[in-house]
Design a protein around this motif. Structure first.
Motif, PDB file in Angstrom:
ATOM      1  N   TYR A 111       0.838  -1.188   0.000  1.00 27.90           N
ATOM      2  CA  TYR A 111       0.000   0.000   0.000  1.00 27.90           C
ATOM      3  C   TYR A 111       0.875   1.240   0.000  1.00 27.90           C
ATOM      4  N   ASP A 115      -2.617   6.446   1.194  1.00 23.73           N
ATOM      5  CA  ASP A 115      -3.857   5.664   1.108  1.00 23.73           C
ATOM      6  C   ASP A 115      -4.244   5.084   2.465  1.00 23.73           C
ATOM      7  N   GLY A 127     -10.761  -0.480   2.173  1.00 25.63           N
ATOM      8  CA  GLY A 127     -10.034   0.052   1.032  1.00 25.63           C
ATOM      9  C   GLY A 127     -10.532  -0.559  -0.264  1.00 25.63           C
ATOM     10  N   TYR A 129     -10.235  -0.646  -4.767  1.00 28.87           N
ATOM     11  CA  TYR A 129      -9.324  -0.440  -5.890  1.00 28.87           C
ATOM     12  C   TYR A 129     -10.018  -0.949  -7.149  1.00 28.87           C
ATOM     13  N   VAL A 208      -8.086   3.618  -3.010  1.00 30.59           N
ATOM     14  CA  VAL A 208      -6.632   3.702  -2.881  1.00 30.59           C
ATOM     15  C   VAL A 208      -6.051   3.895  -4.268  1.00 30.59           C
ATOM     16  N   TRP A 211      -2.046  -0.221  -5.150  1.00 33.03           N
ATOM     17  CA  TRP A 211      -2.186  -1.401  -4.295  1.00 33.03           C
ATOM     18  C   TRP A 211      -1.719  -2.616  -5.091  1.00 33.03           C
TER      19      TRP A 211
END
Length: 397
Positions: A111, A115, A127, A129, A208, A211
Protein backbone atom coordinates in the motif's frame (compact mmCIF):
# COMPACT_ATOMS: atom_id res chain seq x y z
CA UNK A 1 -4.67 3.42 14.96
CA UNK A 2 -3.87 -0.02 16.36
CA UNK A 3 -3.32 -2.34 13.40
CA UNK A 4 -3.54 -6.09 12.97
CA UNK A 5 -1.32 -7.47 10.18
CA UNK A 6 -2.20 -10.95 8.92
CA UNK A 7 0.95 -12.97 8.19
CA UNK A 8 -0.11 -16.56 8.85
CA UNK A 9 -0.91 -17.76 5.32
CA UNK A 10 0.92 -20.63 3.65
CA UNK A 11 0.91 -18.98 0.23
CA UNK A 12 -0.07 -22.00 -1.86
CA UNK A 13 -0.53 -19.84 -4.97
CA UNK A 14 3.09 -18.72 -4.61
CA UNK A 15 4.51 -22.25 -4.89
CA UNK A 16 7.28 -23.33 -5.27
CA UNK A 17 8.73 -20.26 -3.53
CA UNK A 18 6.74 -20.92 -0.34
CA UNK A 19 7.43 -24.63 0.02
CA UNK A 20 9.81 -23.96 2.93
CA UNK A 21 8.81 -20.49 4.19
CA UNK A 22 5.79 -18.22 4.62
CA UNK A 23 4.83 -15.91 1.79
CA UNK A 24 5.17 -12.71 3.89
CA UNK A 25 8.89 -13.49 4.25
CA UNK A 26 9.62 -13.45 0.52
CA UNK A 27 12.18 -10.77 -0.43
CA UNK A 28 11.17 -7.35 -1.71
CA UNK A 29 13.88 -4.70 -2.16
CA UNK A 30 16.06 -5.82 0.72
CA UNK A 31 13.46 -6.80 3.32
CA UNK A 32 10.56 -9.26 3.69
CA UNK A 33 7.28 -8.45 1.99
CA UNK A 34 5.45 -8.13 5.31
CA UNK A 35 8.00 -5.58 6.54
CA UNK A 36 6.89 -3.18 3.81
CA UNK A 37 3.27 -3.56 4.94
CA UNK A 38 4.18 -2.92 8.57
CA UNK A 39 6.42 0.06 7.85
CA UNK A 40 3.81 1.66 5.58
CA UNK A 41 1.17 1.23 8.28
CA UNK A 42 3.41 2.88 10.89
CA UNK A 43 4.19 5.78 8.56
CA UNK A 44 0.43 6.19 8.02
CA UNK A 45 -0.26 6.45 11.75
CA UNK A 46 -0.42 2.95 13.22
CA UNK A 47 0.15 3.28 16.97
CA UNK A 48 0.91 -0.39 17.49
CA UNK A 49 1.20 -3.54 15.39
CA UNK A 50 -0.26 -6.94 16.21
CA UNK A 51 1.26 -9.54 13.87
CA UNK A 52 -0.75 -12.73 13.42
CA UNK A 53 1.65 -15.51 12.47
CA UNK A 54 1.28 -19.23 11.89
CA UNK A 55 3.18 -21.36 9.39
CA UNK A 56 6.93 -20.92 9.99
CA UNK A 57 6.08 -18.31 12.62
CA UNK A 58 9.63 -18.15 13.95
CA UNK A 59 10.93 -16.60 10.73
CA UNK A 60 8.51 -13.67 10.95
CA UNK A 61 8.98 -13.26 14.70
CA UNK A 62 12.78 -13.33 14.48
CA UNK A 63 12.89 -10.68 11.78
CA UNK A 64 10.69 -8.22 13.64
CA UNK A 65 12.29 -8.82 17.00
CA UNK A 66 15.61 -7.82 15.45
CA UNK A 67 14.03 -4.83 13.67
CA UNK A 68 11.87 -3.71 16.61
CA UNK A 69 14.22 -0.91 17.67
CA UNK A 70 13.73 0.81 14.31
CA UNK A 71 9.92 0.64 14.23
CA UNK A 72 9.14 3.14 17.02
CA UNK A 73 5.84 1.41 17.94
CA UNK A 74 5.09 -1.71 20.01
CA UNK A 75 4.95 -4.98 18.06
CA UNK A 76 3.03 -7.96 19.47
CA UNK A 77 2.99 -11.48 18.02
CA UNK A 78 -0.04 -13.76 18.07
CA UNK A 79 -0.07 -17.30 16.71
CA UNK A 80 -3.12 -18.45 14.76
CA UNK A 81 -3.55 -22.09 15.75
CA UNK A 82 -6.73 -22.82 13.83
CA UNK A 83 -7.00 -22.41 10.06
CA UNK A 84 -10.56 -21.23 9.69
CA UNK A 85 -10.28 -18.04 7.72
CA UNK A 86 -9.30 -14.41 8.11
CA UNK A 87 -11.86 -13.50 10.75
CA UNK A 88 -10.53 -16.35 12.87
CA UNK A 89 -7.04 -14.89 12.45
CA UNK A 90 -8.22 -11.49 13.66
CA UNK A 91 -10.15 -13.09 16.52
CA UNK A 92 -6.87 -14.57 17.73
CA UNK A 93 -5.44 -11.04 17.85
CA UNK A 94 -8.33 -9.51 19.84
CA UNK A 95 -6.86 -10.24 23.33
CA UNK A 96 -3.78 -8.22 22.33
CA UNK A 97 -5.83 -5.18 21.24
CA UNK A 98 -6.68 -2.14 23.32
CA UNK A 99 -10.22 -0.76 23.48
CA UNK A 100 -11.42 1.19 20.47
CA UNK A 101 -11.41 0.72 16.68
CA UNK A 102 -8.72 -1.26 14.93
CA UNK A 103 -7.35 -1.66 11.42
CA UNK A 104 -6.62 -4.95 9.65
CA UNK A 105 -4.16 -5.34 6.76
CA UNK A 106 -3.09 -8.32 4.72
CA UNK A 107 0.62 -8.88 5.33
CA UNK A 108 1.20 -9.89 1.71
CA UNK A 109 -0.08 -6.68 0.11
CA UNK A 110 1.61 -3.38 -0.66
CA UNK A 111 0.00 0.00 0.00
CA UNK A 112 0.92 3.68 -0.19
CA UNK A 113 1.26 5.70 3.03
CA UNK A 114 -1.26 8.33 1.93
CA UNK A 115 -3.86 5.66 1.11
CA UNK A 116 -3.58 3.97 4.51
CA UNK A 117 -3.68 7.34 6.25
CA UNK A 118 -6.98 8.10 4.50
CA UNK A 119 -8.31 4.69 5.47
CA UNK A 120 -7.34 5.11 9.12
CA UNK A 121 -9.04 8.52 9.25
CA UNK A 122 -12.25 7.27 7.60
CA UNK A 123 -13.13 4.26 9.73
CA UNK A 124 -15.24 2.21 9.80
CA UNK A 125 -13.97 1.66 6.28
CA UNK A 126 -12.69 -0.72 3.63
CA UNK A 127 -10.03 0.05 1.03
CA UNK A 128 -11.17 -0.20 -2.59
CA UNK A 129 -9.32 -0.44 -5.89
CA UNK A 130 -10.45 -0.66 -9.53
CA UNK A 131 -9.18 -3.57 -11.64
CA UNK A 132 -9.81 -4.87 -15.15
CA UNK A 133 -10.78 -8.39 -14.00
CA UNK A 134 -12.85 -8.06 -10.81
CA UNK A 135 -14.19 -11.64 -11.02
CA UNK A 136 -10.93 -12.86 -9.43
CA UNK A 137 -11.52 -10.78 -6.27
CA UNK A 138 -14.10 -9.79 -3.71
CA UNK A 139 -16.26 -7.11 -5.37
CA UNK A 140 -17.66 -4.29 -3.24
CA UNK A 141 -21.31 -3.28 -3.45
CA UNK A 142 -22.23 0.30 -2.53
CA UNK A 143 -25.60 1.77 -1.69
CA UNK A 144 -27.12 5.03 -2.92
CA UNK A 145 -25.24 7.04 -0.31
CA UNK A 146 -21.94 5.43 -1.30
CA UNK A 147 -21.51 3.32 1.82
CA UNK A 148 -20.73 -0.39 1.70
CA UNK A 149 -23.68 -2.77 1.35
CA UNK A 150 -21.82 -6.02 0.91
CA UNK A 151 -19.00 -8.01 -0.66
CA UNK A 152 -19.46 -10.58 -3.43
CA UNK A 153 -16.62 -13.10 -3.55
CA UNK A 154 -15.28 -13.85 -7.05
CA UNK A 155 -18.56 -13.30 -8.92
CA UNK A 156 -19.07 -14.63 -12.46
CA UNK A 157 -20.95 -11.45 -13.32
CA UNK A 158 -19.41 -8.70 -11.16
CA UNK A 159 -21.63 -5.65 -10.58
CA UNK A 160 -18.61 -3.33 -10.78
CA UNK A 161 -14.82 -3.34 -11.07
CA UNK A 162 -14.38 -2.05 -7.51
CA UNK A 163 -12.63 -4.66 -5.38
CA UNK A 164 -11.70 -5.24 -1.75
CA UNK A 165 -8.01 -4.56 -1.01
CA UNK A 166 -7.91 -6.47 2.28
CA UNK A 167 -7.47 -3.24 4.24
CA UNK A 168 -10.10 -2.42 6.87
CA UNK A 169 -10.92 -0.27 9.85
CA UNK A 170 -13.44 -1.94 12.16
CA UNK A 171 -15.45 -0.39 14.99
CA UNK A 172 -14.63 -1.66 18.46
CA UNK A 173 -17.83 -3.71 18.75
CA UNK A 174 -16.83 -5.89 15.79
CA UNK A 175 -14.32 -7.80 17.92
CA UNK A 176 -17.18 -9.50 19.76
CA UNK A 177 -18.80 -10.67 16.52
CA UNK A 178 -15.89 -12.27 14.71
CA UNK A 179 -16.68 -15.79 15.86
CA UNK A 180 -20.09 -15.68 14.16
CA UNK A 181 -18.76 -14.47 10.80
CA UNK A 182 -18.94 -17.91 9.23
CA UNK A 183 -19.09 -18.23 5.44
CA UNK A 184 -20.80 -20.90 3.36
CA UNK A 185 -17.47 -22.74 3.33
CA UNK A 186 -17.50 -23.02 7.11
CA UNK A 187 -14.68 -20.52 7.51
CA UNK A 188 -14.64 -17.33 9.56
CA UNK A 189 -14.12 -14.62 6.94
CA UNK A 190 -13.48 -10.93 7.52
CA UNK A 191 -15.75 -9.96 4.66
CA UNK A 192 -18.65 -11.60 6.49
CA UNK A 193 -17.75 -9.70 9.64
CA UNK A 194 -17.62 -6.54 7.55
CA UNK A 195 -21.10 -7.14 6.15
CA UNK A 196 -22.45 -7.63 9.66
CA UNK A 197 -20.85 -4.33 10.64
CA UNK A 198 -22.77 -2.71 7.75
CA UNK A 199 -26.02 -3.63 9.47
CA UNK A 200 -25.36 -1.27 12.38
CA UNK A 201 -22.89 1.37 11.11
CA UNK A 202 -22.04 3.12 7.86
CA UNK A 203 -18.88 1.59 6.39
CA UNK A 204 -17.02 3.98 4.11
CA UNK A 205 -15.52 2.76 0.84
CA UNK A 206 -12.11 4.45 0.61
CA UNK A 207 -10.37 4.44 -2.79
CA UNK A 208 -6.63 3.70 -2.88
CA UNK A 209 -4.41 5.02 -5.65
CA UNK A 210 -1.95 2.13 -5.63
CA UNK A 211 -2.19 -1.40 -4.30
CA UNK A 212 -0.67 -4.79 -5.06
CA UNK A 213 -1.81 -8.18 -3.83
CA UNK A 214 1.37 -10.27 -3.94
CA UNK A 215 -0.17 -13.69 -4.32
CA UNK A 216 1.60 -15.29 -7.31
CA UNK A 217 5.26 -15.45 -8.36
CA UNK A 218 5.12 -12.80 -11.07
CA UNK A 219 3.55 -10.41 -8.55
CA UNK A 220 6.75 -10.74 -6.52
CA UNK A 221 8.50 -9.23 -9.54
CA UNK A 222 5.93 -6.41 -9.55
CA UNK A 223 6.51 -5.84 -5.84
CA UNK A 224 10.25 -5.51 -6.38
CA UNK A 225 9.72 -3.22 -9.35
CA UNK A 226 7.58 -0.96 -7.14
CA UNK A 227 9.85 -0.83 -4.12
CA UNK A 228 13.19 -0.76 -5.96
CA UNK A 229 11.97 2.31 -7.85
CA UNK A 230 11.60 4.10 -4.49
CA UNK A 231 15.23 3.51 -3.43
CA UNK A 232 18.03 6.04 -3.43
CA UNK A 233 21.60 5.07 -4.27
CA UNK A 234 23.56 3.74 -1.31
CA UNK A 235 26.97 2.15 -1.84
CA UNK A 236 28.59 0.56 1.21
CA UNK A 237 30.18 -2.49 -0.37
CA UNK A 238 33.35 -2.75 -2.45
CA UNK A 239 33.11 -1.54 -6.04
CA UNK A 240 36.03 -2.04 -8.46
CA UNK A 241 37.13 1.15 -10.26
CA UNK A 242 36.44 -0.51 -13.62
CA UNK A 243 32.81 -1.23 -12.74
CA UNK A 244 30.01 1.03 -14.03
CA UNK A 245 27.04 1.85 -11.80
CA UNK A 246 24.14 3.90 -13.18
CA UNK A 247 20.66 4.62 -11.86
CA UNK A 248 19.59 4.04 -8.26
CA UNK A 249 21.56 1.11 -6.88
CA UNK A 250 21.96 -0.15 -3.31
CA UNK A 251 25.12 -2.14 -2.59
CA UNK A 252 25.16 -3.35 1.00
CA UNK A 253 28.22 -3.57 3.21
CA UNK A 254 30.08 -6.81 2.45
CA UNK A 255 28.97 -7.00 -1.20
CA UNK A 256 31.66 -7.02 -3.91
CA UNK A 257 31.33 -5.62 -7.42
CA UNK A 258 34.27 -6.80 -9.55
CA UNK A 259 35.95 -5.37 -12.66
CA UNK A 260 34.01 -5.02 -15.89
CA UNK A 261 30.60 -5.17 -14.18
CA UNK A 262 27.79 -2.94 -15.42
CA UNK A 263 24.77 -2.36 -13.16
CA UNK A 264 21.88 -0.31 -14.56
CA UNK A 265 19.52 0.40 -11.69
CA UNK A 266 17.23 0.20 -10.01
CA UNK A 267 18.98 -2.72 -8.36
CA UNK A 268 19.72 -4.06 -4.90
CA UNK A 269 22.85 -6.07 -4.07
CA UNK A 270 22.72 -7.63 -0.60
CA UNK A 271 25.52 -8.27 1.89
CA UNK A 272 27.90 -11.05 0.91
CA UNK A 273 26.89 -11.01 -2.76
CA UNK A 274 29.56 -10.99 -5.47
CA UNK A 275 28.98 -9.72 -8.99
CA UNK A 276 31.45 -10.26 -11.82
CA UNK A 277 33.86 -10.01 -13.31
CA UNK A 278 32.27 -8.83 -16.56
CA UNK A 279 28.65 -9.33 -15.53
CA UNK A 280 25.61 -7.24 -16.48
CA UNK A 281 22.77 -6.54 -14.04
CA UNK A 282 19.86 -4.41 -15.20
CA UNK A 283 16.22 -3.64 -14.69
CA UNK A 284 14.55 -3.96 -11.32
CA UNK A 285 16.81 -6.70 -10.00
CA UNK A 286 17.23 -7.92 -6.44
CA UNK A 287 20.27 -10.02 -5.50
CA UNK A 288 19.98 -11.65 -2.08
CA UNK A 289 22.62 -12.28 0.56
CA UNK A 290 25.63 -14.38 -0.51
CA UNK A 291 24.47 -14.67 -4.11
CA UNK A 292 27.01 -15.02 -6.92
CA UNK A 293 26.66 -13.53 -10.39
CA UNK A 294 29.78 -14.60 -12.27
CA UNK A 295 31.68 -14.02 -15.49
CA UNK A 296 29.62 -13.09 -18.57
CA UNK A 297 26.30 -13.54 -16.74
CA UNK A 298 23.39 -11.21 -17.48
CA UNK A 299 20.53 -10.78 -15.00
CA UNK A 300 17.60 -8.63 -16.00
CA UNK A 301 14.53 -7.64 -13.96
CA UNK A 302 14.73 -10.66 -11.64
CA UNK A 303 14.77 -11.79 -8.03
CA UNK A 304 17.71 -13.99 -7.05
CA UNK A 305 17.31 -15.08 -3.45
CA UNK A 306 19.90 -15.81 -0.77
CA UNK A 307 22.76 -18.15 -1.56
CA UNK A 308 21.93 -18.68 -5.23
CA UNK A 309 24.65 -18.79 -7.87
CA UNK A 310 24.83 -18.08 -11.59
CA UNK A 311 28.54 -18.60 -12.01
CA UNK A 312 29.30 -18.59 -15.73
CA UNK A 313 27.92 -17.58 -19.12
CA UNK A 314 24.21 -17.53 -18.27
CA UNK A 315 21.16 -15.35 -18.95
CA UNK A 316 18.29 -14.83 -16.51
CA UNK A 317 15.44 -12.48 -17.37
CA UNK A 318 12.12 -11.64 -15.66
CA UNK A 319 12.49 -14.61 -13.35
CA UNK A 320 12.43 -15.58 -9.68
CA UNK A 321 14.99 -17.91 -8.12
CA UNK A 322 14.55 -19.26 -4.60
CA UNK A 323 17.34 -19.83 -2.11
CA UNK A 324 20.52 -21.79 -2.88
CA UNK A 325 19.73 -22.34 -6.55
CA UNK A 326 22.73 -23.18 -8.74
CA UNK A 327 22.78 -22.59 -12.48
CA UNK A 328 25.36 -24.66 -14.34
CA UNK A 329 27.53 -22.85 -16.89
CA UNK A 330 25.63 -21.81 -20.01
CA UNK A 331 22.14 -22.10 -18.47
CA UNK A 332 19.84 -19.74 -20.35
CA UNK A 333 16.24 -18.74 -19.66
CA UNK A 334 13.74 -17.67 -22.32
CA UNK A 335 11.34 -14.93 -21.23
CA UNK A 336 9.35 -14.10 -24.37
CA UNK A 337 6.79 -16.01 -26.44
CA UNK A 338 7.28 -15.94 -30.21
CA UNK A 339 3.62 -15.01 -30.73
CA UNK A 340 3.89 -12.01 -28.40
CA UNK A 341 1.08 -13.20 -26.12
CA UNK A 342 1.28 -13.06 -22.34
CA UNK A 343 3.28 -15.86 -20.75
CA UNK A 344 1.26 -18.43 -18.78
CA UNK A 345 2.32 -20.05 -15.49
CA UNK A 346 1.03 -22.92 -13.36
CA UNK A 347 -0.82 -21.87 -10.18
CA UNK A 348 -2.35 -24.64 -8.04
CA UNK A 349 -2.39 -27.00 -11.02
CA UNK A 350 -3.93 -24.60 -13.55
CA UNK A 351 -2.17 -22.65 -16.31
CA UNK A 352 -3.09 -18.99 -15.94
CA UNK A 353 -1.97 -15.88 -17.76
CA UNK A 354 0.59 -13.76 -15.95
CA UNK A 355 -0.48 -10.72 -17.93
CA UNK A 356 3.21 -10.19 -18.65
CA UNK A 357 4.67 -10.20 -22.13
CA UNK A 358 8.01 -11.21 -20.58
CA UNK A 359 8.26 -13.84 -17.87
CA UNK A 360 10.93 -16.50 -17.46
CA UNK A 361 11.37 -19.26 -14.89
CA UNK A 362 10.40 -19.70 -11.24
CA UNK A 363 12.74 -21.99 -9.30
CA UNK A 364 12.09 -23.29 -5.81
CA UNK A 365 14.89 -23.59 -3.27
CA UNK A 366 17.94 -25.73 -4.09
CA UNK A 367 17.22 -26.22 -7.80
CA UNK A 368 20.34 -27.23 -9.77
CA UNK A 369 20.73 -27.07 -13.54
CA UNK A 370 23.31 -28.93 -15.64
CA UNK A 371 25.59 -27.05 -18.00
CA UNK A 372 23.99 -25.71 -21.18
CA UNK A 373 20.46 -26.14 -19.87
CA UNK A 374 17.82 -24.14 -21.79
CA UNK A 375 14.60 -23.22 -19.98
CA UNK A 376 11.45 -22.09 -21.75
CA UNK A 377 9.33 -19.08 -20.75
CA UNK A 378 6.79 -19.73 -18.00
CA UNK A 379 8.41 -22.90 -16.62
CA UNK A 380 8.17 -23.83 -12.94
CA UNK A 381 10.92 -25.92 -11.33
CA UNK A 382 9.93 -27.23 -7.92
CA UNK A 383 12.19 -27.42 -4.87
CA UNK A 384 15.36 -29.51 -5.38
CA UNK A 385 14.67 -30.18 -9.07
CA UNK A 386 17.76 -31.01 -11.15
CA UNK A 387 18.42 -30.94 -14.89
CA UNK A 388 21.06 -32.76 -16.91
CA UNK A 389 23.73 -31.28 -19.19
CA UNK A 390 22.32 -29.89 -22.43
CA UNK A 391 18.65 -30.38 -21.49
CA UNK A 392 15.89 -28.22 -22.93
CA UNK A 393 13.14 -27.71 -20.36
CA UNK A 394 9.75 -26.85 -21.88
CA UNK A 395 7.46 -28.20 -19.15
CA UNK A 396 7.20 -27.84 -15.38
CA UNK A 397 9.13 -30.22 -13.16
Amino acid sequence: MQTVVLAAGEGTRMRPLTADRPKPMLPVAGKPLVAHTVETAIAAGASRIVLVVGYEADAVRTYFEEADADLDVPVTFVTQDRRRGTADAVASAVPALDDGPFAVLNGDALYEVADLRSLFESGPAVGSYRVENPSAYGVLERGERGYLEGVIEKPDDPPSNLINTGAYVFPAETRDRLDVAESDRGELELTDALQRACESVDVDVVPVDRWLDVGRPWELLEANEWKLADLDTRVRGTVHPDATITGDVVIEDGARIKSGVVIDGPAYVSAGATVGPNAYVRGATYLGADTKIGHAVEVKNSVVDDGSSLGHLSYLGDSVLGRNVNFGAGTNVANLRHDGNSVAFTVKGDRVSTGRRKFGVVCGDRVKTGIDTSINAGVRLDTETTTGPGETITRDR
